[in-house]
Structures are given as C-alpha cells and as structure tokens.
Design a protein around this motif. Structure first.
Motif, PDB file in Angstrom:
ATOM      1  N   UNK A  48       0.826  -1.198   0.000  1.00 19.77           N
ATOM      2  CA  UNK A  48       0.000   0.000   0.000  1.00 19.77           C
ATOM      3  C   UNK A  48       0.866   1.257   0.000  1.00 19.77           C
ATOM      4  N   UNK A  49       1.900   1.230   0.796  1.00 19.21           N
ATOM      5  CA  UNK A  49       2.802   2.377   0.852  1.00 19.21           C
ATOM      6  C   UNK A  49       3.418   2.651  -0.517  1.00 19.21           C
ATOM      7  N   UNK A  50       3.901   1.594  -1.130  1.00 19.45           N
ATOM      8  CA  UNK A  50       4.542   1.755  -2.435  1.00 19.45           C
ATOM      9  C   UNK A  50       3.566   2.296  -3.467  1.00 19.45           C
ATOM     10  N   UNK A  51       2.382   1.710  -3.473  1.00 19.44           N
ATOM     11  CA  UNK A  51       1.378   2.157  -4.439  1.00 19.44           C
ATOM     12  C   UNK A  51       1.017   3.609  -4.190  1.00 19.44           C
ATOM     13  N   UNK A  52       0.841   3.941  -2.907  1.00 20.44           N
ATOM     14  CA  UNK A  52       0.467   5.307  -2.575  1.00 20.44           C
ATOM     15  C   UNK A  52       1.519   6.297  -3.050  1.00 20.44           C
ATOM     16  N   UNK A  53       2.762   5.971  -2.788  1.00 19.37           N
ATOM     17  CA  UNK A  53       3.846   6.874  -3.184  1.00 19.37           C
ATOM     18  C   UNK A  53       3.928   6.975  -4.703  1.00 19.37           C
ATOM     19  N   UNK A  54       3.729   5.851  -5.368  1.00 17.16           N
ATOM     20  CA  UNK A  54       3.753   5.875  -6.831  1.00 17.16           C
ATOM     21  C   UNK A  54       2.618   6.736  -7.374  1.00 17.16           C
ATOM     22  N   UNK A  55       1.450   6.625  -6.750  1.00 15.01           N
ATOM     23  CA  UNK A  55       0.300   7.392  -7.224  1.00 15.01           C
ATOM     24  C   UNK A  55       0.483   8.885  -7.007  1.00 15.01           C
ATOM     25  N   UNK A  56       1.153   9.190  -5.947  1.00 14.30           N
ATOM     26  CA  UNK A  56       1.370  10.596  -5.625  1.00 14.30           C
ATOM     27  C   UNK A  56       2.452  11.163  -6.539  1.00 14.30           C
ATOM     28  N   UNK A  57       2.245  11.035  -7.836  1.00 13.66           N
ATOM     29  CA  UNK A  57       3.310  11.369  -8.794  1.00 13.66           C
ATOM     30  C   UNK A  57       3.200  12.813  -9.230  1.00 13.66           C
ATOM     31  N   UNK A  58       3.126  13.714  -8.273  1.00 15.85           N
ATOM     32  CA  UNK A  58       3.000  15.114  -8.638  1.00 15.85           C
ATOM     33  C   UNK A  58       4.349  15.802  -8.658  1.00 15.85           C
ATOM     34  N   UNK A  59       4.274  17.105  -8.745  1.00 18.36           N
ATOM     35  CA  UNK A  59       5.480  17.923  -8.853  1.00 18.36           C
ATOM     36  C   UNK A  59       6.603  17.430  -7.942  1.00 18.36           C
ATOM     37  N   UNK A  60       6.393  17.651  -6.669  1.00 20.69           N
ATOM     38  CA  UNK A  60       7.490  17.454  -5.742  1.00 20.69           C
ATOM     39  C   UNK A  60       7.380  16.115  -5.042  1.00 20.69           C
ATOM     40  N   UNK A  61       7.501  15.058  -5.800  1.00 26.53           N
ATOM     41  CA  UNK A  61       7.483  13.738  -5.182  1.00 26.53           C
ATOM     42  C   UNK A  61       8.918  13.252  -5.027  1.00 26.53           C
ATOM     43  N   UNK A  62       9.518  13.622  -3.923  1.00 24.66           N
ATOM     44  CA  UNK A  62      10.904  13.248  -3.709  1.00 24.66           C
ATOM     45  C   UNK A  62      11.028  11.778  -3.365  1.00 24.66           C
ATOM     46  N   UNK A  63       9.934  11.207  -2.961  1.00 24.16           N
ATOM     47  CA  UNK A  63       9.995   9.833  -2.475  1.00 24.16           C
ATOM     48  C   UNK A  63      10.109   8.822  -3.616  1.00 24.16           C
ATOM     49  N   UNK A  64       9.469   9.139  -4.750  1.00 23.48           N
ATOM     50  CA  UNK A  64       9.416   8.146  -5.823  1.00 23.48           C
ATOM     51  C   UNK A  64      10.797   7.681  -6.284  1.00 23.48           C
ATOM     52  N   UNK A  65      11.706   8.592  -6.634  1.00 21.35           N
ATOM     53  CA  UNK A  65      13.030   8.140  -7.039  1.00 21.35           C
ATOM     54  C   UNK A  65      13.710   7.308  -5.970  1.00 21.35           C
ATOM     55  N   UNK A  66      13.550   7.718  -4.726  1.00 24.10           N
ATOM     56  CA  UNK A  66      14.155   6.945  -3.642  1.00 24.10           C
ATOM     57  C   UNK A  66      13.625   5.522  -3.640  1.00 24.10           C
ATOM     58  N   UNK A  67      12.304   5.452  -3.775  1.00 21.62           N
ATOM     59  CA  UNK A  67      11.669   4.140  -3.765  1.00 21.62           C
ATOM     60  C   UNK A  67      12.231   3.255  -4.869  1.00 21.62           C
ATOM     61  N   UNK A  68      12.314   3.849  -6.075  1.00 18.78           N
ATOM     62  CA  UNK A  68      12.822   3.077  -7.208  1.00 18.78           C
ATOM     63  C   UNK A  68      14.238   2.614  -6.939  1.00 18.78           C
ATOM     64  N   UNK A  69      15.065   3.525  -6.453  1.00 18.59           N
ATOM     65  CA  UNK A  69      16.471   3.189  -6.242  1.00 18.59           C
ATOM     66  C   UNK A  69      16.624   2.085  -5.209  1.00 18.59           C
ATOM     67  N   UNK A  70      15.856   2.189  -4.132  1.00 22.69           N
ATOM     68  CA  UNK A  70      15.913   1.143  -3.121  1.00 22.69           C
ATOM     69  C   UNK A  70      15.584  -0.217  -3.719  1.00 22.69           C
ATOM     70  N   UNK A  71      14.514  -0.218  -4.480  1.00 17.28           N
ATOM     71  CA  UNK A  71      14.042  -1.489  -5.037  1.00 17.28           C
ATOM     72  C   UNK A  71      15.019  -2.043  -6.057  1.00 17.28           C
ATOM     73  N   UNK A  72      15.574  -1.150  -6.874  1.00 15.13           N
ATOM     74  CA  UNK A  72      16.522  -1.599  -7.892  1.00 15.13           C
ATOM     75  C   UNK A  72      17.768  -2.157  -7.232  1.00 15.13           C
ATOM     76  N   UNK A  73      18.338  -1.391  -6.326  1.00 16.09           N
ATOM     77  CA  UNK A  73      19.607  -1.783  -5.724  1.00 16.09           C
ATOM     78  C   UNK A  73      19.505  -3.061  -4.906  1.00 16.09           C
ATOM     79  N   UNK A  74      18.341  -3.263  -4.312  1.00 16.37           N
ATOM     80  CA  UNK A  74      18.172  -4.481  -3.528  1.00 16.37           C
ATOM     81  C   UNK A  74      18.299  -5.729  -4.395  1.00 16.37           C
TER      82      UNK A  74
END
Lengths: 207, 207
Positions: free
Chosen positions: A115-141
């Motif tokens: 739910x957290x991931x989906x929520x952050x992904x959905x919140x894809x507005x101007x200043x979504x600093x979290x999305x890139x972080x989320x992607x990077x975490x998931x990729x690097x893992x």
DNA sequence: GGTAAAACCACCCATACGGGTGAGCAAAGC
DNA sequence: GCTTTGCTCACCCGTATGGGTGGTTTTACC
C-alpha cells in the motif's frame, strides 16, 4: 541517497512500534512517531519525512483528517490513512481530503508495504521526492553491486528517453563522461542497450 | 485487426444485454451471449472469442466454475468471473481455477472495463492473442492516423527492445524496409526515437 | 481505369550509440 | 600513508539509428 522517510501518526504505541519495526527492515525509514497532532506538526517540520502514515482515529486528539488537511496545505507529501473496516462514516469524510491511499486494519505486513509503495507511486505530482528513492531502493536491492547516486541519476534520464548529448548538457558534463557512466550502469544492470535499462528498471519496480 | 471478442456467459438477460451494449461501445466486441454451459461450449467453438466473462452462479445450470474448467482444458483463454459480494463460499472455490480476474456485482461500467483490461493484461501467457489487440485498439484510438497492422507489429518489436537488424531477420524483410516502416511509425506516433515509441505505447495503455 | 494505401526495397549521409582502453583527482576508509 | 570508490575526461572504432528521397507491386475502393 537515503531511504524513504515515513512519519507515523498513531496514538497506540503498540501498533506504532510494530509498524516502525517492520518498515525499518525494508525499503523505508521511520523518521518519527507522533502521538497527537501537535507532535505531528512538530515532526513534519523537523524531520522532513517523505510520506505520512496517518491513523484516522486518534482517541486523545482532534481528528486525523485535520492533520491531513494541514499536511496538504503546508507540505506536498503523500499521506496514507490507517483505518478500520468498521469505521465507514469517517471513511467517507476521509475520501474528501483525497489521501494517496488507505490501509484497513487489521493489515498484514505485506499489505502495509504494498500500500505504501502504491500510494507513493500514485502521488506522482510535482514534488514527489519519495518516488526516485523508492525506485532506487528497489533496484539496488536486486543488484549484486548497487548503483551509485550519479549512476541512478543517469539511469533515470535514460528512462525518460534522453539522449547522451541531452544528459551531458543538463548535468554539465561531457558526452564522454556520460558514456563512461553508462558503461558502469550496463555492467551493473546486466544490460547492453538503453532500452534494456528501461526494462530492468520497470521490472525492478514490479517486485 | 479486429476488436477483442468477448463471450458473455450469463443467464440473466437484462444483465447480459447491459454488459453487451456497453462493451460494444468501447474497445471490445461481444462475440455472443450464452445462457447455459451447453450454449457456452457451442459458442466457444464457433465464435472464437478472445476472453470470456463468466457468471459464477448460473441458476438454471451446473456451476459456472465447471465451464471455467472446460475453458482451461480446451482453450487458452482468459476468463473473468462475475460474482456477488455475498457469495463468499463459491468465491473460495472459484479461486482454485485461477481466473484472470473477478468482477464483483454490482459493478459500474468503468469497473467492468478496467477489470477486463487488467485481466487480459495479466493473462500474459503463451497464447494471449487479446493483449496486442487491446494495445492496438487503445493506441489507435488516440491517433489521428492509425497504425497499420504491420506498423503495429514493428512497434511491438521495438517495445521488446529488438534492433532493426533483429526485426528484419524475424520478419524476413530487409533492414531498409524496417527503417521505412519506422519512419511511418515515428510520424504517426509523433516520436523521434525508438524510446519515444516505447513511452507512447506505455502512455496509451494507461488511458 | 484511376487513385490511394500498404508493404516492400535502395542509396546516401550525419549523428548516436556501445565497447575498449587509459587516466587524473578527490573523498572515504583502513 | 595507501587503497578503494566515485566522478570526471579523452580517443578510437565499428555498428546502429534517423532523415531524406525515390522507386515497385499488390490490394482495395471509387
């Protein structure tokens, strides 16, 4: 680049601690736990979280929905409501502030994460600093050797369809350097072309 | 390329007709309506649908789940169950035949469409003839000048990350021809590079 | 019978891309 | 002090890609 910082607003210490423990063991980092709205406002200012987990029913306090409004006005952060299935009436009111997501209690850990991931992904507005972080975490893992921040930055621009020259211009480096970074990225992602990079990033997000 | 053909298995004529009308006005085409399992088997053979909408509870008949099993054995088609929220017990049994999706009654039209699309997308196995059709319908509806079948075929291979040479080899045409097709695709999709083509196709699928 | 669209192919040319190799410099860690 | 890591840059080279132009053939439609 740090992990995604979550502020938990929950007056039940047991629940808060449980969530906190679980999030810390995954892609997220708990920036703090607030037990009432005053707490919450304080921590929003001090800890600059990337997203907020918000219990709708704070016994001791004014409504959680008020805090949501406050977040909307003063910060552009995605917030997710914690709610119980029985609590239909407040849910109707909750919808009006348009949260990035709901999590219905009782929930299991998988649900919470998803739910957290989906929520952050959905919140894809101007200043979504979290999305890139989320992607990077998931990729690097999923990598033997993780991407450096610069490499991840390049990867994102590849993902956006930028050419080497465009990347060089926006980052104020030469095309030669862009190519060098790309070689590292290809190596780490086990890709041969920029299109493969895009595919790998997409795949990583689906896991 | 024709639209995606849906077989509706539903013994309540009002519901069936409603669904039928709505689907015909969108990306789908109703290949037929079956009122019992015999009907269904007949129409599966004759009308070669791309997916099946299947009511779990057919009053007059044996279980809808039996039909699902039949579809699984004899055809490789995605099927979506129509079910009601109250009907929890059959739902448990329904899960065992692993449908491509569920739609819970009562549903609105948007839900129906979205569920169908998601279900077809999820059914991304070996012989999913419906998925490309779905993409093409959605893409072309957003274009001034639609892609020809060949052009769409090329687009898909671009999407898969194939190089011009690889495409030429698998299609038994020369690289020159591949390039010519690509130029048309770029024109119609308003793209300049293959990566932009990928982006456009993705965007189209999200609408 | 003429027209248009679709699929096929060719040639030229400039640029982009990916692979290989080597190297300088600064910050972090041992 | 030495090593590693990350970021920077350079040069070479072969192939891929995209743009421009022009051509043939088949099919469908008016």
């Amino acid at each position: 680049m740090s992990k995604i910082k979550i502020l938990i607003v929950e007056d039940e210490p047991v629940i808060a601690e449980n969530i906190s423990l679980y999030l810390d063991n995954n892609d997220f980092e708990v920036s703090g736990i607030a037990y009432d709205s005053e707490d919450a406002m304080q921590q929003l200012k001090e800890n600059t979280p990337d997203a907020v987990l918000l219990d709708i029913n704070l016994e001791s306090d004014t409504d959680g929905i008020d805090i949501a409004r406050y977040i909307q006005e003063h910060y552009q952060l995605p917030f997710i409501f914690l709610t119980s299935y029985s609590d239909r009436i407040t849910l109707e009111r909750a919808k009006q502030v348009k949260p990035s997501g709901y999590i219905v209690k009782p929930f299991n850990e998988r649900t919470l994460l998803a739910s957290l991931e989906i929520a952050i992904s959905n919140h894809a507005e101007e200043a979504n600093h979290a999305l890139p972080k989320l992607v990077m975490e998931k990729v690097n893992r999923q990598l033997h050797s993780p991407l450096s921040e610069r490499e991840f930055e390049l990867s994102q621009m590849i993902y956006e369809g930028k050419t080497n020259t465009q990347i060089a211009e926006t980052l104020f480096i030469t095309v030669n350097t862009v190519k060098t970074h790309l070689k590292s990225i290809y190596l780490k992602l086990d890709a041969g072309t920029r299109i493969e990079v895009i595919r790998k990033l997409q795949q990583a997000m689906l896991r």
